[in-house]
Design a protein around this motif. Sequence first.
Motif, PDB file in Angstrom:
ATOM      1  N   GLU A   1       0.825  -1.207   0.000  1.00  0.00           N
ATOM      2  CA  GLU A   1       0.000   0.000   0.000  1.00  0.00           C
ATOM      3  C   GLU A   1       0.861   1.259   0.000  1.00  0.00           C
ATOM      4  OE1 GLU A   1      -3.147   2.209   3.045  1.00  0.00           O
ATOM      5  OE2 GLU A   1      -2.749   0.059   3.254  1.00  0.00           O
ATOM      6  N   GLU A   2       1.891   1.297   0.856  1.00  0.00           N
ATOM      7  CA  GLU A   2       2.762   2.476   0.935  1.00  0.00           C
ATOM      8  C   GLU A   2       3.567   2.653  -0.352  1.00  0.00           C
ATOM      9  OE1 GLU A   2       4.633   5.891   2.312  1.00  0.00           O
ATOM     10  OE2 GLU A   2       2.832   4.859   3.040  1.00  0.00           O
ATOM     11  N   THR A   3       4.030   1.554  -0.906  1.00  0.00           N
ATOM     12  CA  THR A   3       4.784   1.618  -2.165  1.00  0.00           C
ATOM     13  C   THR A   3       3.920   2.184  -3.284  1.00  0.00           C
ATOM     14  OG1 THR A   3       6.220  -0.224  -1.545  1.00  0.00           O
ATOM     15  CG2 THR A   3       6.007   0.242  -3.901  1.00  0.00           C
ATOM     16  N   LEU A   4       2.687   1.722  -3.385  1.00  0.00           N
ATOM     17  CA  LEU A   4       1.800   2.199  -4.439  1.00  0.00           C
ATOM     18  C   LEU A   4       1.404   3.664  -4.228  1.00  0.00           C
ATOM     19  CD1 LEU A   4      -0.451  -0.940  -4.971  1.00  0.00           C
ATOM     20  CD2 LEU A   4       1.316  -0.037  -6.488  1.00  0.00           C
ATOM     21  N   SER A   5       1.263   4.050  -2.987  1.00  0.00           N
ATOM     22  CA  SER A   5       0.973   5.459  -2.694  1.00  0.00           C
ATOM     23  C   SER A   5       2.112   6.347  -3.181  1.00  0.00           C
ATOM     24  CB  SER A   5       0.742   5.647  -1.198  1.00  0.00           C
ATOM     25  OG  SER A   5       0.625   7.017  -0.868  1.00  0.00           O
ATOM     26  N   ARG A   6       3.332   5.933  -2.898  1.00  0.00           N
ATOM     27  CA  ARG A   6       4.487   6.716  -3.339  1.00  0.00           C
ATOM     28  C   ARG A   6       4.632   6.670  -4.855  1.00  0.00           C
ATOM     29  NH1 ARG A   6       9.177   6.849   1.188  1.00  0.00           N
ATOM     30  NH2 ARG A   6       7.828   6.738   3.034  1.00  0.00           N
ATOM     31  N   ALA A   7       4.351   5.521  -5.442  1.00  0.00           N
ATOM     32  CA  ALA A   7       4.450   5.409  -6.901  1.00  0.00           C
ATOM     33  C   ALA A   7       3.519   6.403  -7.588  1.00  0.00           C
ATOM     34  CB  ALA A   7       4.130   3.979  -7.344  1.00  0.00           C
ATOM     35  N   ARG A   8       2.317   6.548  -7.071  1.00  0.00           N
ATOM     36  CA  ARG A   8       1.372   7.503  -7.657  1.00  0.00           C
ATOM     37  C   ARG A   8       1.912   8.934  -7.556  1.00  0.00           C
ATOM     38  NH1 ARG A   8      -2.351   3.788  -5.399  1.00  0.00           N
ATOM     39  NH2 ARG A   8      -2.362   4.887  -3.399  1.00  0.00           N
ATOM     40  N   ARG A   9       2.472   9.258  -6.418  1.00  0.00           N
ATOM     41  CA  ARG A   9       2.981  10.613  -6.221  1.00  0.00           C
ATOM     42  C   ARG A   9       4.186  10.885  -7.110  1.00  0.00           C
ATOM     43  NH1 ARG A   9       3.313  11.930   0.094  1.00  0.00           N
ATOM     44  NH2 ARG A   9       3.647  14.003  -0.790  1.00  0.00           N
ATOM     45  N   TYR A  10       5.057   9.897  -7.224  1.00  0.00           N
ATOM     46  CA  TYR A  10       6.256  10.078  -8.052  1.00  0.00           C
ATOM     47  C   TYR A  10       5.888  10.140  -9.534  1.00  0.00           C
ATOM     48  CZ  TYR A  10       8.575   8.847  -3.648  1.00  0.00           C
ATOM     49  OH  TYR A  10       8.991   8.828  -2.332  1.00  0.00           O
ATOM     50  N   ARG A  11       4.895   9.343  -9.930  1.00  0.00           N
ATOM     51  CA  ARG A  11       4.418   9.405 -11.327  1.00  0.00           C
ATOM     52  C   ARG A  11       3.880  10.799 -11.633  1.00  0.00           C
ATOM     53  NH1 ARG A  11      -1.096   6.750 -11.832  1.00  0.00           N
ATOM     54  NH2 ARG A  11      -1.473   8.704 -10.718  1.00  0.00           N
ATOM     55  N   ASP A  12       3.073  11.327 -10.735  1.00  0.00           N
ATOM     56  CA  ASP A  12       2.473  12.643 -10.958  1.00  0.00           C
ATOM     57  C   ASP A  12       3.539  13.743 -10.998  1.00  0.00           C
ATOM     58  OD1 ASP A  12       0.024  11.407 -11.009  1.00  0.00           O
ATOM     59  OD2 ASP A  12      -0.558  12.012  -8.978  1.00  0.00           O
ATOM     60  N   ALA A  13       4.661  13.503 -10.321  1.00  0.00           N
ATOM     61  CA  ALA A  13       5.757  14.484 -10.316  1.00  0.00           C
ATOM     62  C   ALA A  13       6.608  14.396 -11.586  1.00  0.00           C
ATOM     63  CB  ALA A  13       6.641  14.271  -9.090  1.00  0.00           C
ATOM     64  N   GLY A  14       6.452  13.289 -12.355  1.00  0.00           N
ATOM     65  CA  GLY A  14       7.199  13.158 -13.603  1.00  0.00           C
ATOM     66  C   GLY A  14       8.059  11.922 -13.718  1.00  0.00           C
ATOM     67  N   ALA A  15       7.914  10.967 -12.797  1.00  0.00           N
ATOM     68  CA  ALA A  15       8.710   9.737 -12.866  1.00  0.00           C
ATOM     69  C   ALA A  15       8.266   8.877 -14.043  1.00  0.00           C
ATOM     70  CB  ALA A  15       8.592   8.940 -11.571  1.00  0.00           C
ATOM     71  N   SER A  16       9.216   8.095 -14.578  1.00  0.00           N
ATOM     72  CA  SER A  16       8.952   7.191 -15.703  1.00  0.00           C
ATOM     73  C   SER A  16       8.832   5.747 -15.254  1.00  0.00           C
ATOM     74  CB  SER A  16      10.096   7.281 -16.721  1.00  0.00           C
ATOM     75  OG  SER A  16      10.449   8.600 -17.000  1.00  0.00           O
ATOM     76  N   GLY A  17       9.420   5.413 -14.100  1.00  0.00           N
ATOM     77  CA  GLY A  17       9.413   4.051 -13.596  1.00  0.00           C
ATOM     78  C   GLY A  17       9.478   4.065 -12.083  1.00  0.00           C
ATOM     79  N   ILE A  18       9.147   2.936 -11.466  1.00  0.00           N
ATOM     80  CA  ILE A  18       9.230   2.804 -10.016  1.00  0.00           C
ATOM     81  C   ILE A  18      10.182   1.655  -9.689  1.00  0.00           C
ATOM     82  CG2 ILE A  18       7.171   1.324  -9.900  1.00  0.00           C
ATOM     83  CD1 ILE A  18       8.187   3.966  -7.265  1.00  0.00           C
ATOM     84  N   PHE A  19      11.137   1.930  -8.828  1.00  0.00           N
ATOM     85  CA  PHE A  19      12.182   0.969  -8.453  1.00  0.00           C
ATOM     86  C   PHE A  19      11.952   0.599  -6.990  1.00  0.00           C
ATOM     87  CE2 PHE A  19      17.111   0.541  -7.950  1.00  0.00           C
ATOM     88  CZ  PHE A  19      17.008  -0.839  -7.976  1.00  0.00           C
ATOM     89  N   VAL A  20      11.758  -0.699  -6.731  1.00  0.00           N
ATOM     90  CA  VAL A  20      11.407  -1.159  -5.388  1.00  0.00           C
ATOM     91  C   VAL A  20      12.431  -2.194  -4.913  1.00  0.00           C
ATOM     92  CG1 VAL A  20       9.543  -1.984  -3.917  1.00  0.00           C
ATOM     93  CG2 VAL A  20       8.993  -0.818  -6.051  1.00  0.00           C
TER      94      VAL A  20
END
Length: 271
Positions: free
Chosen positions: A163-182
């Motif tokens: 849940e926390e990872t997906l929450s951060r992924a959404r925020r980083y995507r909206d800021a301009g991220a292209s991928g999520i590294f976990v």
Amino acid sequence: MNARPDAATLFHRLHQGPELLILANAWDAGTARLMESLGSKAIATTSAGVAWANGYADGDTLPVDRLVATIESITRVVSVPVSTDIEGGYSDDPTEVGKLVSRIVDAGVVGINIEDGAAPPDLLCAKIEKARSAAEARGINLFINARTDVYLRSLAPQEKRVEETLSRARRYRDAGASGIFVPGATASEDIRQVAAGTDLPLNLMARPNLPDASELLRFGARRLSAGSALSEALLSQLATLARSFLETGNSNAICIAAKSYGEINTLMSPR
């Protein structure tokens, strides 16, 4: 060497499948050239390996000039897309992170990893925004791989990590991220849920008990990085060989190699 828009486009495309993008992270021009010769479709650096090769500890301590010099040496010798790990951006000031991104894009980079660590997600969002703006000002669609340390640093209870990872992924995507590294995520069900819960390509890092490439692809992952593992393994083996040589002076153990001097020298020669 300026980053090429076509290399950036290719690097983005490599995250769309159909194969898992596997990156054996390099830490200098020689290891980058070696990885390319073995068929790596792109070169990604390991921040730890780069820091250690320059005599610094990992953890945002590497001088930025050393980082830029390393990137320039890598982009000089390879023709595949190059991505570099910039840790937390080597600054808590997003404006400074933007300046760094301008420099490394000018050095030929088309992708970055940038991490949140123990800092608030808001800070990484601000850094991503500045990184995106800096790259766009140079005409490059930079692949910004936003690393979250929710698993690696246990930033949430185990049952709340997806849940926390997906929450951060959404925020980083909206800021301009292209991928999520976990990094640190290894459980199959967690990987499935994270991959299904975000439209960003999911990058995982080599860890004990991580499923193999075919399973990761089936679970929805798009990229697998060695991280610092190869650098750690090589330095460990080097320590074993050097210690034996220093203690005994016996040449046999260090004079048996899979690649000869001539093969390595040819590999590093101008093409």
